[in-house]
Design a protein around this motif. Structure first.
Motif, PDB file in Angstrom:
ATOM      1  N   GLN A   3       0.850  -1.194   0.000  1.00 47.27           N
ATOM      2  CA  GLN A   3       0.000   0.000   0.000  1.00 47.27           C
ATOM      3  C   GLN A   3       0.877   1.231   0.000  1.00 47.27           C
ATOM      4  OE1 GLN A   3      -3.405   0.283   2.061  1.00 47.27           O
ATOM      5  NE2 GLN A   3      -4.143  -1.620   1.213  1.00 47.27           N
ATOM      6  N   PRO A   4       0.480   2.239  -0.740  1.00 44.91           N
ATOM      7  CA  PRO A   4       1.299   3.462  -0.724  1.00 44.91           C
ATOM      8  C   PRO A   4       1.227   4.111   0.663  1.00 44.91           C
ATOM      9  CG  PRO A   4      -0.712   3.826  -1.976  1.00 44.91           C
ATOM     10  CD  PRO A   4      -0.671   2.359  -1.608  1.00 44.91           C
ATOM     11  N   ALA A   5       2.334   4.740   1.019  1.00 40.63           N
ATOM     12  CA  ALA A   5       2.399   5.401   2.325  1.00 40.63           C
ATOM     13  C   ALA A   5       1.400   6.558   2.334  1.00 40.63           C
ATOM     14  CB  ALA A   5       3.806   5.926   2.571  1.00 40.63           C
ATOM     15  N   PRO A   6       0.723   6.726   3.441  1.00 39.15           N
ATOM     16  CA  PRO A   6      -0.252   7.819   3.487  1.00 39.15           C
ATOM     17  C   PRO A   6       0.471   9.173   3.396  1.00 39.15           C
ATOM     18  CG  PRO A   6       0.021   6.842   5.653  1.00 39.15           C
ATOM     19  CD  PRO A   6       0.793   6.005   4.685  1.00 39.15           C
ATOM     20  N   ARG A   7      -0.119  10.074   2.644  1.00 45.37           N
ATOM     21  CA  ARG A   7       0.459  11.409   2.491  1.00 45.37           C
ATOM     22  C   ARG A   7      -0.053  12.315   3.590  1.00 45.37           C
ATOM     23  NH1 ARG A   7      -0.614  13.296  -3.434  1.00 45.37           N
ATOM     24  NH2 ARG A   7      -1.314  11.266  -4.039  1.00 45.37           N
TER      25      ARG A   7
END
Length: 161
Positions: free
Chosen positions: A8-12
């Motif tokens: 999962q992409p890292a939360p911005r």
């Protein structure tokens, strides 16, 4: 066998709006014109002041020649009145603008900024007005003055002696 789950992409981090910093000026672009004025008036002042110093100190008898008669003779020519007036006005506006920037940088309370800006404006305008009055109302041959202090040739030319 285990199946790998997709990464999962890292939360911005949420983007925060940067606060708008206002200069306090009523006219947009005034600081740019202030900056341009400083860059143009500075070199012009250097030329005006160095010429003024050269004429007053290096020609003739140097500093020994500067007296009432010297100033009277110099200000008899309109060129020198305009020269000195230009030097006075540019120096006061250039210096006043620099002081305004210092006040903006170092005065932290709004009431103090207003007070200092007001005092600066009164000082700059007052000195320009008083200096202009001296330049344009200067009497080269005041009555009752010791003739040794006067520029005799100038006073005779003006019909005042």
């Amino acid at each position: 066998m285990t199946t790998a789950q997709p990464a999962q992409p890292a939360p911005r981090a949420p983007r925060l709006k940067e606060p708008q910093v206002r200069s306090g000026r009523l006219r947009p672009g005034a600081e740019q014109w202030s900056w341009r004025f400083m860059r143009l008036s500075g070199p012009l002042l250097v030329v005006l002041i160095l010429t003024h110093l050269f004429i007053n100190l290096m020609t003739g008898d140097g500093v020994n020649q500067i007296d009432f008669a010297f100033v009277a003779g110099k200000w008899a020519a309109p060129l020198w009145k305009i020269w000195d007036l230009t030097m006075l006005v540019l120096a006061m506006l250039h210096g006043g603008n620099g002081m305004r920037l210092l006040i903006n940088d170092y005065a932290q309370r709004p009431w103090m900024k207003k007070l200092l800006h007001g005092a600066l404006g009164v000082a700059v305008i007052g000195i320009i007005v008083l200096g202009s009055l001296v330049i344009f109302t200067f009497d080269p041959c005041p009555t009752g003055t010791d003739p040794e202090l006067l520029n005799i040739e100038l006073c005779k030319e003006l019909g005042r002696l």
